[in-house]
Design an enzyme around this catalytic site. Structure first.
Site, PDB file in Angstrom:
ATOM      1  N   SER A  16       0.749  -1.273   0.038  1.00 26.29           N
ATOM      2  CA  SER A  16       0.073   0.014  -0.063  1.00 26.29           C
ATOM      3  C   SER A  16       0.990   1.157  -0.048  1.00 26.29           C
ATOM      4  O   SER A  16       2.001   1.314   0.086  1.00 26.29           O
ATOM      5  CB  SER A  16      -1.027  -0.092   1.362  1.00 26.29           C
ATOM      6  OG  SER A  16      -1.772   1.057   1.247  1.00 26.29           O
ATOM      7  N   ASP A  39       3.924   2.269   2.603  1.00 30.00           N
ATOM      8  CA  ASP A  39       4.461   1.198   3.354  1.00 30.00           C
ATOM      9  C   ASP A  39       6.010   0.895   3.478  1.00 30.00           C
ATOM     10  O   ASP A  39       6.495   0.220   4.192  1.00 30.00           O
ATOM     11  CB  ASP A  39       3.699  -0.179   2.942  1.00 30.00           C
ATOM     12  CG  ASP A  39       2.435  -0.436   3.522  1.00 30.00           C
ATOM     13  OD1 ASP A  39       2.082   0.346   4.335  1.00 30.00           O
ATOM     14  OD2 ASP A  39       1.751  -1.448   2.768  1.00 30.00           O
ATOM     15  N   LYS A  62       8.312   0.731   0.579  1.00 31.08           N
ATOM     16  CA  LYS A  62       8.766  -0.260  -0.484  1.00 31.08           C
ATOM     17  C   LYS A  62      10.458   0.674  -0.917  1.00 31.08           C
ATOM     18  O   LYS A  62      11.183  -0.167  -0.992  1.00 31.08           O
ATOM     19  CB  LYS A  62       7.681  -0.238  -1.756  1.00 31.08           C
ATOM     20  CG  LYS A  62       6.638  -0.733  -1.303  1.00 31.08           C
ATOM     21  CD  LYS A  62       5.665  -0.845  -2.506  1.00 31.08           C
ATOM     22  CE  LYS A  62       5.418   0.384  -2.627  1.00 31.08           C
ATOM     23  NZ  LYS A  62       4.316   1.185  -1.715  1.00 31.08           N
ATOM     24  N   THR A 101       7.391  -1.140  -7.266  1.00 26.44           N
ATOM     25  CA  THR A 101       6.158  -0.530  -7.985  1.00 26.44           C
ATOM     26  C   THR A 101       5.400   0.050  -6.898  1.00 26.44           C
ATOM     27  O   THR A 101       5.596   0.243  -5.792  1.00 26.44           O
ATOM     28  CB  THR A 101       5.477  -1.950  -8.280  1.00 26.44           C
ATOM     29  OG1 THR A 101       4.944  -2.748  -6.992  1.00 26.44           O
ATOM     30  CG2 THR A 101       6.232  -2.895  -9.116  1.00 26.44           C
ATOM     31  N   PRO A 102       4.238   0.961  -7.663  1.00 23.61           N
ATOM     32  CA  PRO A 102       3.616   1.781  -6.921  1.00 23.61           C
ATOM     33  C   PRO A 102       2.624   1.387  -5.960  1.00 23.61           C
ATOM     34  O   PRO A 102       2.350   0.045  -6.202  1.00 23.61           O
ATOM     35  CB  PRO A 102       2.992   2.793  -7.815  1.00 23.61           C
ATOM     36  CG  PRO A 102       3.577   2.465  -9.151  1.00 23.61           C
ATOM     37  CD  PRO A 102       3.967   1.012  -9.008  1.00 23.61           C
ATOM     38  N   LYS A 117       8.152  -1.114   9.363  1.00 22.06           N
ATOM     39  CA  LYS A 117       7.689  -0.219  10.474  1.00 22.06           C
ATOM     40  C   LYS A 117       7.728  -0.770  11.970  1.00 22.06           C
ATOM     41  O   LYS A 117       6.655  -0.295  12.693  1.00 22.06           O
ATOM     42  CB  LYS A 117       6.664   0.745  10.258  1.00 22.06           C
ATOM     43  CG  LYS A 117       6.772   1.491   8.693  1.00 22.06           C
ATOM     44  CD  LYS A 117       5.744   2.268   8.569  1.00 22.06           C
ATOM     45  CE  LYS A 117       6.004   3.187   7.223  1.00 22.06           C
ATOM     46  NZ  LYS A 117       4.818   4.094   6.879  1.00 22.06           N
ATOM     47  N   SER A 120     -24.922   5.404 -33.152  1.00 25.85           N
ATOM     48  CA  SER A 120     -23.521   4.683 -32.949  1.00 25.85           C
ATOM     49  C   SER A 120     -22.294   5.678 -32.120  1.00 25.85           C
ATOM     50  O   SER A 120     -21.589   6.088 -32.768  1.00 25.85           O
ATOM     51  CB  SER A 120     -23.026   4.007 -34.072  1.00 25.85           C
ATOM     52  OG  SER A 120     -22.951   5.006 -35.058  1.00 25.85           O
TER      53      SER A 120
END
Length: 612
Positions: free
Chosen positions: A12, A15, A17, A90-91, A145, A519
């Site tokens: 998340s 966090d 990373k 990664t995010p 943490k 359409s």
């Protein structure tokens, strides 16, 4: 040679990373002197009061540094005495889940972080499921943490239990849970004195020793052809990466989908000739005879690979717009790409429980199981058996954005039992009999633009010239063929699909079909063109909204403005005007006779072109 481990970090927002990986690189002395000096200088103006901010090593975008979040995937290569690594940071934000999925697609292992004070949350579950979906078999939960909860063993054990319960339903080979503090460095490269109760190994030593090789029971050779190399008239080689098995000179291979057979005459790995090639190697294969092979074909020794046009898949929807059944996309499997349609959504997968639930409406970041129909046969396998031929992406045909990534669960056998029956009386014969070239004149525009009136007049002119026609009007077909459809987006998509198929059949009969439909969506008109083919002529009746409202023949705009008609195009639902129509006419600028004459002049050009 050292083994290579490709892993991702995910979790998340905030966090830790980037901080975790940055601290790992710093502690393991895997930074150049200038990188270390730059990190120390940047940290002095950072958000940690002058203390080293290890996340700055990974967060390279200015927006990432300003917000303290990861937006794009950051790749880092590093090596230790025991192993080489490629890490994708990664995010964590839900908005960037597609970026996280991209990183997971090529990883062998995932390090999922959770905040020790929050535990396993929804985003943790989503990322774990995506990792499992992408075929990652080894998971590490880094409970970060720990310093914020005073290294509480009980809280750690509770988080560990929650995560293990979550992963019981996944097909993973190993799960490791490690207590860490990314800022303080606990249990990253060395065991921490603060967690004397933890009897495992630190994160980096674990990554150095874990066996993350993907086991496969597939011995058959599989080579998706990426490129045909023809440097001169003496040499014709087929290039790509061997995705499974091995192949040797003299071995017989099958070309799919044609199922022609030939023997391997030579094999090159880069610029060196070799007798054999194995999984993971980039190769150029030359065959002993001329065989029709192009990009997207597959050379293999596995005749049981699926060659069909329908399959069931699990997909992660990544588009900002809603997933609507019946909408057409490009489907890319391996090196091949063809148009395809999400035909049926079976169910949604609940992120928290993994249970199958009613699909309802499908939005960004949701997991769904659906049936996909392709425009033609493709070579594929199940993801469990072959990741290269079992994974795919859906590409929006208008924006070229990746709308979804998915894995193939199984082919739909019913598609193999339905075979196109060739008839003696062909489309060309029927067209010659009627003395015309079939066309579909697709009139599109807002309600009240005059498209139905114009289409009717054009048909009368064509009939007067001796042509055989059929006009399909939007309102008329809803009295019969499409009376079961409402005006919500999914039904509008299906409405256009059915009309496209009918118009295509009329062209097969040698007729000139005229269709008058709003359409409103560009991608649906693109799908119609895909179904109908070269006979499709797009006519945009571009009368402005103000004029359409002024006419308001049916009183629909007034009702829509009053909120009595939901999903009304131009008021509460969008109209995506064609960017490059074949013919464009604004009926507010011409009399009906002038507009009809103009369109007829343009149509004659298309008829003459087809006659050639």
């Amino acid at each position: 040679m050292k083994s290579l481990l490709k892993f991702i970090t995910c979790g998340s927002v905030d966090d830790g990373k980037s901080t975790l990986i940055g601290h790992m690189l710093y502690d393991a002395k895997m930074l150049f002197a200038d990188q270390e000096k730059s990190l120390e200088l940047d940290s002095k103006v950072g958000s940690r009061g002058g203390e080293i901010d290890y996340s700055l090593l990974l967060d390279g975008l200015m927006a990432e540094r300003e917000q303290g979040v990861t937006i794009d995937v950051a790749y880092r290569y590093f090596t230790t005495d025991h192993r080489s690594f490629i890490v994708a940071d990664t995010p964590g934000h839900e908005e960037y889940t597609r970026n996280m999925a991209v990183g997971a697609a090529s990883a062998d292992l995932a390090v999922i972080l959770v905040d020790a004070s929050k535990g396993v949350i929804t985003q943790t579950k989503r990322h774990a499921r995506i990792c499992s979906l992408m075929g990652i078999k080894h998971l590490v939960l880094a409970v970060n943490k720990m310093d914020l909860i005073a290294y509480d063993k009980d809280q750690f054990e509770k988080i560990k239990k929650d995560f293990e319960q979550l992963t019981y339903q996944f097909h993973v080979d190993s799960v490791q849970v490690i207590p860490v503090s990314a800022t303080e460095g606990d249990n990253i490269t060395e065991i921490s004195d603060h967690t004397h109760w933890y009897d495992g190994v630190p994160l980096l030593p674990y990554l150095e020793q874990v066996d993350a090789r993907k086991e496969t029971d597939q011995d058959d050779f599989v080579l998706p052809v990426q490129r045909v190399s023809r440097p001169n008239h003496h040499f014709r080689g087929f290039q790509g990466q061997v995705e499974a098995g091995s192949v040797s000179v003299g071995e017989e291979v099958i070309v799919l989908p044609s199922r022609e057979k030939a023997e391997v005459e030579s094999i090159l790995v880069t610029d060196r000739e070799t007798e054999t090639a194995a999984s993971g190697q980039p190769v150029t294969v030359q065959l002993d005879r001329e065989v029709d092979v192009s990009r997207g074909n597959v050379l293999t020794t596995a005749p049981e690979l699926n060659v069909t046009d329908m399959f069931t898949a699990t997909i992660l929807w990544m588009d900002d717009t809603e997933l609507v059944p019946g909408r057409n996309y490009f489907v890319k499997i391996g090196t091949n790409m063809k148009p395809g349609t999400v035909m049926n959504i079976k169910h949604k997968i609940d992120i928290n429980t993994g249970e199958e639930v009613n699909p309802g409406r499908i939005f960004k970041n949701e997991l769904v199981v659906c049936d996909i129909s392709l425009s033609d046969h493709m070579v594929f396998d199940t993801f469990e058996h072959n990741e290269a031929l079992g994974g795919f992406i859906l590409i929006d045909r208008v924006t070229n954005m990746t709308s979804a990534s998915g894995v193939i669960e199984h082919p739909l056998r019913r598609s193999e039992n339905v075979v196109w029956e060739e008839t003696d009386i062909t489309r060309d014969f029927r067209a010659r009999q009627k003395g015309q070239q079939p066309l579909t004149l697709w009139f599109t525009g807002l309600s009240g633009s005059g498209k139905s009136t114009l289409a009717n007049e054009v048909e009368k002119k064509l009939v007067a010239r001796g042509h055989h026609t059929m006009l399909l009007d939007g309102d008329n077909v809803r009295h019969g063929l499409n009376k079961d459809l409402s005006f919500k987006e999914s039904d509008r998509v299906e409405n256009i699909r059915r009309i496209s198929e009918v118009a295509g059949l009329m062209n097969e009969a040698g007729l000139i079909a005229l269709t008058s439909f709003i359409s409103p969506y560009a991608r649906d008109r693109s799908s119609a063109k895909e179904i109908i083919g070269d006979a499709f002529v797009e006519i945009h009746v571009s009368t402005p909204l103000e004029e359409c409202e002024r006419r308001d023949v049916k009183g629909l705009y007034a009702k829509a403005r009053a909120g009595e008609i939901p999903n009304f195009t131009g008021i509460s639902s969008p109209y995506e005007a064609p960017e490059d129509p074949d013919i464009e006419i604004d009926t507010s600028r011409y009399s009906l006779e002038e507009a009809t004459d103009y369109v007829m002049e343009q149509i004659v050009g298309f008829l003459d072109k087809n006659d050639e």
